[in-house]
Write a protein that holds these residues in place. Structure first.
Motif, PDB file in Angstrom:
ATOM      1  N   ALA A 164      28.025 -28.315   6.344  1.00 43.31           N
ATOM      2  CA  ALA A 164      26.872 -28.394   7.242  1.00 43.31           C
ATOM      3  C   ALA A 164      27.224 -27.838   8.617  1.00 43.31           C
ATOM      4  CB  ALA A 164      26.411 -29.847   7.362  1.00 43.31           C
ATOM      5  N   GLY A 165      26.338 -27.007   9.145  1.00 48.43           N
ATOM      6  CA  GLY A 165      26.581 -26.397  10.451  1.00 48.43           C
ATOM      7  C   GLY A 165      27.488 -25.194  10.401  1.00 48.43           C
ATOM      8  N   GLN A 166      27.581 -24.546   9.243  1.00 43.31           N
ATOM      9  CA  GLN A 166      28.476 -23.405   9.090  1.00 43.31           C
ATOM     10  C   GLN A 166      28.288 -22.398  10.230  1.00 43.31           C
ATOM     11  OE1 GLN A 166      28.126 -21.449   5.308  1.00 43.31           O
ATOM     12  NE2 GLN A 166      29.789 -20.015   5.711  1.00 43.31           N
ATOM     13  N   GLY A 167      29.418 -22.003  10.811  1.00 40.75           N
ATOM     14  CA  GLY A 167      29.414 -21.062  11.918  1.00 40.75           C
ATOM     15  C   GLY A 167      29.423 -21.713  13.283  1.00 40.75           C
ATOM     16  N   ALA A 168      29.123 -23.016  13.332  1.00 43.37           N
ATOM     17  CA  ALA A 168      29.071 -23.712  14.616  1.00 43.37           C
ATOM     18  C   ALA A 168      30.476 -23.953  15.163  1.00 43.37           C
ATOM     19  CB  ALA A 168      28.342 -25.038  14.472  1.00 43.37           C
ATOM     20  N   LYS A 169      30.564 -24.081  16.486  1.00 44.17           N
ATOM     21  CA  LYS A 169      31.828 -24.445  17.126  1.00 44.17           C
ATOM     22  C   LYS A 169      31.903 -25.964  17.259  1.00 44.17           C
ATOM     23  CE  LYS A 169      32.507 -20.163  19.719  1.00 44.17           C
ATOM     24  NZ  LYS A 169      32.681 -19.568  21.070  1.00 44.17           N
ATOM     25  N   VAL A 170      33.090 -26.505  16.997  1.00 46.56           N
ATOM     26  CA  VAL A 170      33.307 -27.956  16.983  1.00 46.56           C
ATOM     27  C   VAL A 170      34.413 -28.298  17.970  1.00 46.56           C
ATOM     28  CG1 VAL A 170      33.979 -29.940  15.574  1.00 46.56           C
ATOM     29  CG2 VAL A 170      32.606 -28.100  14.568  1.00 46.56           C
ATOM     30  N   THR A 171      34.225 -29.384  18.703  1.00 47.26           N
ATOM     31  CA  THR A 171      35.281 -29.904  19.582  1.00 47.26           C
ATOM     32  C   THR A 171      35.465 -31.392  19.326  1.00 47.26           C
ATOM     33  OG1 THR A 171      33.720 -30.330  21.392  1.00 47.26           O
ATOM     34  CG2 THR A 171      34.875 -28.212  21.394  1.00 47.26           C
ATOM     35  N   PHE A 172      36.729 -31.817  19.378  1.00 47.10           N
ATOM     36  CA  PHE A 172      37.108 -33.224  19.266  1.00 47.10           C
ATOM     37  C   PHE A 172      37.698 -33.637  20.613  1.00 47.10           C
ATOM     38  CE2 PHE A 172      37.469 -31.330  15.081  1.00 47.10           C
ATOM     39  CZ  PHE A 172      36.910 -32.279  14.225  1.00 47.10           C
ATOM     40  N   SER A 173      37.077 -34.572  21.303  1.00 47.25           N
ATOM     41  CA  SER A 173      37.576 -34.967  22.620  1.00 47.25           C
ATOM     42  C   SER A 173      38.706 -35.984  22.477  1.00 47.25           C
ATOM     43  CB  SER A 173      36.452 -35.559  23.471  1.00 47.25           C
ATOM     44  OG  SER A 173      36.294 -36.936  23.184  1.00 47.25           O
TER      45      SER A 173
END
Length: 254
Positions: A164-173
């Protein structure tokens, strides 16, 4: 003559006392940077922690002679006793004790029958911030260590390769927030204890949206991170036994 002798003896006594250096102040937080550095190589998290642990964090209050030790699932508070200018003993309830000493900028926990030699450093200011320990669960968490670990292990930007959200950028704080994964806004890494037992020693993390969440199994290999559904195969009256199910996301670090 007698007065001169008394003054001479007094100067010797005072000189001897003055030659004893006062213990240095080691108050504050110390974290296991070696464990963080090992995890940052991008391999298995539990393997990295076990190779450099088990102590993750020391919290020391020299003024009140207290030293608190934390692992991934335990916490113990002992009495801090100076043993020279740069060494101390921490006496725990039940007669156990641990030796600590300063070597340069590192605080060294000496090897014992149960623990290997371990080194600790003060956390970088940017990793810490103000930490509230308002609940009983917070008391057992190595909060400063965990923030530094999350930054090193999952910091930076990731891209969703599949799921889900393929191509999106993800950040973990470092403080446990997630952005870019649809339906997810928070996470916690399993560092050991019951969560590691339930997953059979596989790496796992908790993903949640608001108050709702679930455990997931993950595999980290270099710049890739695969997150799997955790399938519970235990009976209703047994401790959960989690195995990886379908892959929900594959991420690549940018």
């Amino acid at each position: 003559m007698r007065k001169a002798l008394v003054l001479s003896l007094l100067s010797i006594v005072l000189g001897g006392c003055a030659s004893e250096p006062a213990p240095r102040d080691i108050s504050g937080i110390w974290i296991n940077q070696a464990a963080i550095d090992e995890a940052a190589k991008g391999g298995g998290l539990l393997d990295a922690l076990s190779s450099s642990g088990p102590t993750l964090e020391w919290s020391i209050d020299a003024k009140n002679a207290k030293a608190t030790w934390r692992s991934s699932f335990e916490r113990d508070e002992g009495t801090l006793v100076p043993d020279g200018s740069a060494s101390w003993k921490v006496n725990f309830y039940g007669g156990e004790n641990t030796d600590l000493k300063l070597e340069g900028s590192e605080l060294i926990q000496s090897a014992t029958e149960f623990f290997p030699r371990q080194a600790f450093v003060r956390p970088a200011q940017s990793d810490v911030g103000e930490v509230s320990r308002g609940t009983n669960a917070d008391l057992f968490k190595s909060v400063h260590f965990e923030q530094a670990l999350k930054s090193a292990y999952l910091g930076g930007e990731w891209r969703v390769l599949s799921g889900a959200g393929q191509g999106a950028k993800v950040t973990f704080s470092p403080k446990g927030q997630v952005s870019g994964l649809p339906g997810i806004n928070g996470y916690e890494l399993c560092l050991g204890g019951d969560c590691a037992t339930m997953s059979g020693g596989l790496d796992s993390l908790w993903l949640q949206q608001g108050e709702m969440g679930a455990a997931h199994i993950f595999v980290r290999k270099g710049r890739t991170l695969e997150i799997f559904e955790a399938v519970d195969v235990s009976a209703p009256d047994e401790m959960p036994q989690l195995y990886p199910g379908k892959r929900e996301w594959a991420l690549e670090k940018l």
